[in-house]
Each structure stands twice: as C-alpha cells, then as structure tokens.
Design a protein around this motif. Structure first.
Motif, PDB file in Angstrom:
ATOM      1  N   LYS A 127      -0.762  -1.481   6.403  1.00  7.24           N
ATOM      2  CA  LYS A 127      -0.540  -1.684   4.968  1.00  7.24           C
ATOM      3  C   LYS A 127      -1.203  -0.576   4.171  1.00  7.24           C
ATOM      4  O   LYS A 127      -0.663  -0.115   3.157  1.00  7.24           O
ATOM      5  N   GLN A 128      -2.367  -0.133   4.611  1.00  7.98           N
ATOM      6  CA  GLN A 128      -3.049   0.970   3.937  1.00  7.98           C
ATOM      7  C   GLN A 128      -2.365   2.300   4.213  1.00  7.98           C
ATOM      8  O   GLN A 128      -2.256   3.156   3.329  1.00  7.98           O
ATOM      9  N   ILE A 129      -1.894   2.487   5.451  1.00  8.58           N
ATOM     10  CA  ILE A 129      -1.217   3.740   5.805  1.00  8.58           C
ATOM     11  C   ILE A 129       0.054   3.927   4.974  1.00  8.58           C
ATOM     12  O   ILE A 129       0.341   5.029   4.486  1.00  8.58           O
ATOM     13  N   LEU A 130       0.820   2.853   4.812  1.00  7.08           N
ATOM     14  CA  LEU A 130       2.077   2.930   4.082  1.00  7.08           C
ATOM     15  C   LEU A 130       1.922   2.684   2.588  1.00  7.08           C
ATOM     16  O   LEU A 130       2.906   2.727   1.847  1.00  7.08           O
ATOM     17  N   GLY A 131       0.688   2.404   2.141  1.00  6.10           N
ATOM     18  CA  GLY A 131       0.445   2.138   0.732  1.00  6.10           C
ATOM     19  C   GLY A 131       0.300   3.413  -0.083  1.00  6.10           C
ATOM     20  O   GLY A 131       0.387   4.540   0.429  1.00  6.10           O
ATOM     21  N   GLU A 132       0.066   3.229  -1.365  1.00  9.73           N
ATOM     22  CA  GLU A 132      -0.076   4.369  -2.268  1.00  9.73           C
ATOM     23  C   GLU A 132      -1.296   5.217  -1.922  1.00  9.73           C
ATOM     24  O   GLU A 132      -1.311   6.427  -2.180  1.00  9.73           O
ATOM     25  N   GLU A 133      -2.319   4.583  -1.338  1.00 11.77           N
ATOM     26  CA  GLU A 133      -3.534   5.326  -1.002  1.00 11.77           C
ATOM     27  C   GLU A 133      -3.428   6.041   0.334  1.00 11.77           C
ATOM     28  O   GLU A 133      -4.320   6.820   0.693  1.00 11.77           O
ATOM     29  N   GLY A 134      -2.369   5.810   1.068  1.00 11.21           N
ATOM     30  CA  GLY A 134      -2.183   6.466   2.354  1.00 11.21           C
ATOM     31  C   GLY A 134      -1.605   7.860   2.203  1.00 11.21           C
ATOM     32  O   GLY A 134      -1.395   8.359   1.092  1.00 11.21           O
ATOM     33  N   PHE A 135      -1.332   8.481   3.351  1.00  5.25           N
ATOM     34  CA  PHE A 135      -0.814   9.851   3.337  1.00  5.25           C
ATOM     35  C   PHE A 135       0.700   9.910   3.490  1.00  5.25           C
ATOM     36  O   PHE A 135       1.306  10.947   3.220  1.00  5.25           O
ATOM     37  N   VAL A 136       1.318   8.814   3.911  1.00  5.83           N
ATOM     38  CA  VAL A 136       2.757   8.824   4.175  1.00  5.83           C
ATOM     39  C   VAL A 136       3.555   8.929   2.892  1.00  5.83           C
ATOM     40  O   VAL A 136       4.430   9.800   2.745  1.00  5.83           O
ATOM     41  N   ILE A 145      11.711  13.303  -0.285  1.00  2.34           N
ATOM     42  CA  ILE A 145      12.500  12.412   0.550  1.00  2.34           C
ATOM     43  C   ILE A 145      12.653  11.056  -0.135  1.00  2.34           C
ATOM     44  O   ILE A 145      13.695  10.402  -0.012  1.00  2.34           O
ATOM     45  N   ILE A 146      11.614  10.622  -0.825  1.00  5.52           N
ATOM     46  CA  ILE A 146      11.672   9.397  -1.616  1.00  5.52           C
ATOM     47  C   ILE A 146      11.296   9.723  -3.048  1.00  5.52           C
ATOM     48  O   ILE A 146      10.634  10.731  -3.324  1.00  5.52           O
ATOM     49  N   SER A 147      11.721   8.880  -3.971  1.00  4.82           N
ATOM     50  CA  SER A 147      11.438   9.103  -5.392  1.00  4.82           C
ATOM     51  C   SER A 147      10.032   8.645  -5.735  1.00  4.82           C
ATOM     52  O   SER A 147       9.347   8.005  -4.924  1.00  4.82           O
ATOM     53  N   GLU A 148       9.593   8.943  -6.938  1.00  7.48           N
ATOM     54  CA  GLU A 148       8.257   8.573  -7.369  1.00  7.48           C
ATOM     55  C   GLU A 148       8.088   7.071  -7.487  1.00  7.48           C
ATOM     56  O   GLU A 148       6.966   6.558  -7.388  1.00  7.48           O
ATOM     57  N   SER A 149       9.165   6.367  -7.711  1.00  3.50           N
ATOM     58  CA  SER A 149       9.081   4.914  -7.883  1.00  3.50           C
ATOM     59  C   SER A 149       9.252   4.133  -6.578  1.00  3.50           C
ATOM     60  O   SER A 149       9.066   2.916  -6.558  1.00  3.50           O
ATOM     61  N   THR A 150       9.587   4.818  -5.499  1.00  4.05           N
ATOM     62  CA  THR A 150       9.822   4.150  -4.226  1.00  4.05           C
ATOM     63  C   THR A 150       8.508   3.846  -3.515  1.00  4.05           C
ATOM     64  O   THR A 150       7.617   4.693  -3.448  1.00  4.05           O
ATOM     65  N   THR A 151       8.395   2.648  -2.994  1.00  3.56           N
ATOM     66  CA  THR A 151       7.223   2.247  -2.209  1.00  3.56           C
ATOM     67  C   THR A 151       7.687   1.786  -0.832  1.00  3.56           C
ATOM     68  O   THR A 151       8.829   1.348  -0.658  1.00  3.56           O
ATOM     69  N   LEU A 152       6.789   1.868   0.139  1.00  2.00           N
ATOM     70  CA  LEU A 152       7.125   1.486   1.507  1.00  2.00           C
ATOM     71  C   LEU A 152       6.580   0.124   1.893  1.00  2.00           C
ATOM     72  O   LEU A 152       7.103  -0.519   2.800  1.00  2.00           O
ATOM     73  N   THR A 153       5.511  -0.309   1.223  1.00  5.42           N
ATOM     74  CA  THR A 153       4.970  -1.626   1.523  1.00  5.42           C
ATOM     75  C   THR A 153       5.859  -2.706   0.910  1.00  5.42           C
ATOM     76  O   THR A 153       6.674  -2.437   0.030  1.00  5.42           O
ATOM     77  N   SER A 154       5.680  -3.930   1.407  1.00  4.99           N
ATOM     78  CA  SER A 154       6.487  -5.069   0.953  1.00  4.99           C
ATOM     79  C   SER A 154       7.971  -4.799   1.139  1.00  4.99           C
ATOM     80  O   SER A 154       8.792  -5.077   0.264  1.00  4.99           O
ATOM     81  N   SER A 155       8.305  -4.214   2.282  1.00  7.04           N
ATOM     82  CA  SER A 155       9.696  -3.860   2.568  1.00  7.04           C
ATOM     83  C   SER A 155      10.002  -4.136   4.030  1.00  7.04           C
ATOM     84  O   SER A 155       9.097  -4.300   4.863  1.00  7.04           O
ATOM     85  N   TYR A 228       5.021 -13.475  12.846  1.00  8.96           N
ATOM     86  CA  TYR A 228       4.986 -13.755  11.420  1.00  8.96           C
ATOM     87  C   TYR A 228       3.872 -12.988  10.690  1.00  8.96           C
ATOM     88  O   TYR A 228       3.871 -12.901   9.464  1.00  8.96           O
ATOM     89  N   VAL A 229       2.947 -12.396  11.451  1.00 10.28           N
ATOM     90  CA  VAL A 229       1.828 -11.688  10.848  1.00 10.28           C
ATOM     91  C   VAL A 229       2.310 -10.429  10.126  1.00 10.28           C
ATOM     92  O   VAL A 229       1.926 -10.163   8.975  1.00 10.28           O
ATOM     93  N   ASN A 230       3.159  -9.640  10.785  1.00 13.69           N
ATOM     94  CA  ASN A 230       3.636  -8.409  10.171  1.00 13.69           C
ATOM     95  C   ASN A 230       4.445  -8.677   8.916  1.00 13.69           C
ATOM     96  O   ASN A 230       4.298  -7.988   7.900  1.00 13.69           O
ATOM     97  N   ALA A 231       5.305  -9.696   8.965  1.00 14.18           N
ATOM     98  CA  ALA A 231       6.111 -10.029   7.792  1.00 14.18           C
ATOM     99  C   ALA A 231       5.243 -10.568   6.665  1.00 14.18           C
ATOM    100  O   ALA A 231       5.524 -10.329   5.481  1.00 14.18           O
ATOM    101  N   ALA A 232       4.181 -11.296   6.997  1.00 17.38           N
ATOM    102  CA  ALA A 232       3.313 -11.867   5.975  1.00 17.38           C
ATOM    103  C   ALA A 232       2.469 -10.807   5.285  1.00 17.38           C
ATOM    104  O   ALA A 232       2.242 -10.874   4.065  1.00 17.38           O
ATOM    105  N   ILE A 233       2.013  -9.810   6.048  1.00 16.05           N
ATOM    106  CA  ILE A 233       1.112  -8.801   5.475  1.00 16.05           C
ATOM    107  C   ILE A 233       1.876  -7.599   4.935  1.00 16.05           C
ATOM    108  O   ILE A 233       1.560  -7.087   3.853  1.00 16.05           O
ATOM    109  N   LEU A 234       2.888  -7.148   5.651  1.00 18.61           N
ATOM    110  CA  LEU A 234       3.596  -5.931   5.272  1.00 18.61           C
ATOM    111  C   LEU A 234       4.883  -6.201   4.502  1.00 18.61           C
ATOM    112  O   LEU A 234       5.461  -5.257   3.955  1.00 18.61           O
TER     113      LEU A 234
END
Length: 287
Positions: A127-136, A145-155, A228-234
């Motif tokens: 969640k941290q790696i794919l979050g705004e504070e991560g490097f990805v 590759i992605i727009s400024e408004s695109t996020t990877l978490t909760s997806s 269910y852990v990955n779906a619940a957290i990510l």
C-alpha cells in the motif's frame, strides 16, 4: 513370529492415527458444522444472533445470486495473479536451477525470505509502495504513463499486484524443484539434434517441468481465490472479493448461515475447478 509380522503390518496404520485425529478434529468436524450452519434460519428479527435448523437449502441460491459479482471477481483476480506469478517465477526458477551455481542456496533463501515477515505487513508495505509517498506513482507520472489524478491504491491493479507478490514463493518453489530435476544432458542432446533454444524449451524443458507448473499454479490459485487481506487493504468496495463478504457476514453482520453457505460454495467451486484442471493437465507424473 506371526505376532511380530502382524505388528510390522499394522505399524504404518498406527502412525496414521495422530494425523488422522488432527484432521478429524480440526477439519472434518468444522466442515460438518459449517454445512449444518449453512441451512439454518435466524430466529426472530433484528441481530439476535440466534438460529434454528430448518434445512433451508435456498440459502445457497440466495447467497450466490446476491454475491455473484464477488464470486466472479475472486476467480478473475486469482487467475490473473496466478498467470502473472507463473510468468515471473518460471524464469526465476530456471535461473536458480541452471545458472545459480554456488549462489543457488542464497537465491532460494531470498525467495522464501518474505515468509519471515507477516502476511499483513507485506500487504501494508505494498500500500505504501503504490501510494502517493512511494516511488511507483511519481515515476509513472514523470514518464507520463499515468495522469496526475490517477492513483494505484484502492484499485483492482493494487489488489492483483499484492496477491501476485504474496503468493509468488508458492509458485517459485515447486517450479524450482521440478526444473532442478531436469538432467542438463537432455538439453544438450536437444542442441546436438539442431534444436534452437526456443524449440528446446518448448519440446524438452517445459514438458519436463509441467509437474512443477501444475503444483505451483494450484498452490497459488487456491489461496488467492479465497484471499481477503489484499482486497481489504489494497482495494476498495468496488474490488471486494468473496473472502471479504464472508468475513463481513461472520464478524460484522453476524449472518452465519449466509457466510457458511458462501464458504461451502467457494470450497466446492475451487474443488471442481482443481479437479478439471488436474485431469486436463495430465498429472500422472506429479510425484
């Protein structure tokens, strides 16, 4: 001598008693209790948490219809994660088996190193790696590759990536065990018969490693389908899997019959899929 002979014959069966007792207490009995609970009906209204046995098998139909999207999503996410894990693990296992040399043991330790960390902590790390504070995310944005408004978490992407990473060792280890048993002389013989690298892989390496492929895909797909852990957290409410519904029904809504029916249906569905897959894959050499 007759008594000694009978004792020797019965010894293997005596050794089975502890294991069979463990399975009976912690698997068979809970399974029967689960089946019994799945046909119960709530007594009275509200959240009383009291149920009576009415043998209402319609619970299965109602639970499936109400959560058919989560059913499909669970199997879809598990399938994608299994395919991705296979694509990553096969080259890795091949490299360790044939190119690892004296570093083979070190590389195997690195493969199983995630097991020394909590499953929950590994998922939170993603969640941290794919979050705004991560490097990805910043890297993908800088490459446009992605727009400024695109996020990877909760997806769905984050859920599948988390599942792929968490179950990757389950794919890698059986593949390595299977590939490592391949005699390198068979590959050399293929080259002597003027087969190129791709033909050697397709006609020799892959068929000989199929037991590892089958074992790895099963060890990855089965727990991934019920995760269910990955779906619940990510993930988000739109990426809920069946495991999340079962967890919610058990601990939040306190709807034991529906949760039991969903659990039983998921188990039977996976069992049917695995049986068909094993028969189609031809695992008579899976030993």
């Amino acid at each position: 001598m007759t008594g000694v002979k009978k004792f020797r014959i019965s010894t293997p069966y005596l050794l089975l008693i502890p294991g069979m007792g463990f399975l009976f207490i912690f698997f068979i009995l809970p399974l029967f209790n689960l089946a019994q609970t799945s046909t119960q009906t709530r007594v009275g209204g509200g959240d009383t948490g009291e149920y009576e046995q009415t043998w209402r098998f319609a619970n299965y139909f109602d639970a499936f219809v109400e959560n058919r999207e989560q059913f499909g999503r669970s199997f879809l996410y598990a399938l994608i994660a299994t395919v991705l894990a296979l694509a990553i693990a096969y080259p890795l296992a091949y490299t360790i088996a044939f190119k690892g040399g004296r570093f083979k043991n070190v590389m195997l330790v690195l493969v199983i190193a995630p097991f020394f960390t909590s499953f929950l902590l590994r998922t939170i790390a993603w969640k941290q790696i794919l979050g705004e504070e991560g490097f990805v995310v910043p890297t993908l944005r800088s490459l446009q590759i992605i727009s400024e408004s695109t996020t990877l978490t909760s997806s769905a992407f984050a859920v599948v990536m988390g599942m792929t990473y968490n179950f990757l060792p389950f794919m890698t280890l059986p593949l390595y065990a299977s590939i490592d048993r391949i005699d390198p002389r068979t590959l050399e013989a293929s080259g002597d018969l003027y087969a190129n690298g791709f033909t050697t892989f397709r006609r020799v390496t892959l068929p000989l490693s199929m037991p590892g492929v089958v074992a790895g895909t099963l060890l990855t797909f089965i727990p991934a389908a019920g995760d269910y852990v990955n779906a619940a957290i990510l993930g988000s409410p739109q990426t809920k899997m069946l495991g999340n519904v079962i967890e919610s029904r058990y601990f939040k809504i306190v709807d034991y019959p529906t949760a039991s029916a969903l659990s039983f249906t998921l188990m039977v569905s996976i069992l049917i899929l695995v049986t068909v897959y094993v028969r189609k894959a031809g695992t008579e050499e899976l030993v």
